[in-house]
Design an enzyme around this catalytic site. Structure first.
Site, PDB file in Angstrom:
ATOM      1  N   HIS A   1     144.075  75.041  32.589  1.00 52.29           N
ATOM      2  CA  HIS A   1     143.868  74.548  31.025  1.00 52.29           C
ATOM      3  C   HIS A   1     143.458  75.820  30.247  1.00 52.29           C
ATOM      4  O   HIS A   1     143.141  76.750  30.559  1.00 52.29           O
ATOM      5  CB  HIS A   1     142.379  73.738  31.134  1.00 52.29           C
TER       6      HIS A   1
ATOM      7  N   ASN B   1     145.986  71.131  28.871  1.00 58.48           N
ATOM      8  CA  ASN B   1     146.846  71.920  30.002  1.00 58.48           C
ATOM      9  C   ASN B   1     147.496  72.916  28.875  1.00 58.48           C
ATOM     10  O   ASN B   1     147.433  72.806  27.710  1.00 58.48           O
ATOM     11  CB  ASN B   1     147.444  71.328  30.804  1.00 58.48           C
TER      12      ASN B   1
ATOM     13  N   HIS C   1     147.579  75.038  38.230  1.00 61.07           N
ATOM     14  CA  HIS C   1     147.138  73.845  37.131  1.00 61.07           C
ATOM     15  C   HIS C   1     145.994  74.536  36.364  1.00 61.07           C
ATOM     16  O   HIS C   1     144.949  74.832  36.619  1.00 61.07           O
ATOM     17  CB  HIS C   1     146.675  72.529  37.781  1.00 61.07           C
TER      18      HIS C   1
ATOM     19  N   CYS D   1     139.339  66.761  29.938  1.00 60.34           N
ATOM     20  CA  CYS D   1     138.905  66.521  31.224  1.00 60.34           C
ATOM     21  C   CYS D   1     137.629  65.868  30.734  1.00 60.34           C
ATOM     22  O   CYS D   1     136.633  66.593  30.088  1.00 60.34           O
ATOM     23  CB  CYS D   1     138.728  67.887  31.963  1.00 60.34           C
TER      24      CYS D   1
END
Ligand code: ZN
Length: 173
Positions: free
Chosen positions: A70, A110, A68, A101
């Site tokens: 960013h 993301n 995951h 975030c």
């Protein structure tokens, strides 16, 4: 199981890989068969991406590991490539690079789904995701949030040339 701040933490700085391996071991002990490593504050780079993936795989070879990323510092797609080349088959992404975030300063979203699909499709990798539809979804998302999203592909307006597997020129003679 998702491990956030797997590489770096906004409060503690670099995350000790041994701490990640402790969490991995605990997750496996409780029956986890899938795990996702999150670069929550968007600071990791390809070299450290692969280093942690290698460490997790060595510690838990049967675990399916996803990532995951960013794109906060422009390394998201490079990290994705590094992860895929090291064997990862599950990646989080969002159309247009949507997201953020609340506790990561300067956080962007993301990695953009359409950018990921674009270069994977050009490499001949079948994702089952339609690039044109993904760009269209990103346009809808951009309209909904009312400000430009971070996706370079969205800004450029999609793929201007056909994409597909690269064929090396045939040598004659
Ligand atoms: Zn995140």
């Amino acid at each position: 199981v998702i491990i956030a701040t797997a590489w770096d933490c906004p409060f503690d700085g670099r995350t000790d890989p041994s701490r990640v391996l402790e969490v991995v071991a605990a997750a496996v002990a409780q029956g986890a068969d899938q795990l996702c490593l999150g670069d929550t504050i968007g600071t990791v780079t390809p070299a450290r991406t692969v280093a942690l993936l290698d460490a997790v795989r060595t510690a838990a070879p049967l675990l399916e590991v996803g990532v995951h990323f960013h794109d906060t510092r422009g390394t998201g797609q490079a990290n994705a490539l590094a992860a895929i080349l090291s064997g990862v088959r599950q990646l989080d992404a969002s159309v247009g690079g949507l997201g953020g975030c609340p506790f990561a300063p300067g956080a962007s979203g993301n990695i953009a789904t359409e950018e990921l699909v674009y270069w994977l499709a050009d490499a001949g990798v079948e994702t089952g995701i339609d690039l044109a539809k993904t760009v269209a979804a990103a346009e809808v998302a951009q309209k909904a949030v009312g400000h430009p999203l971070t996706s370079s592909l969205l800004r450029a307006g999609g793929a201007p040339v056909p994409i597909g597997r690269y064929e090396a020129p045939v040598k004659h003679g």
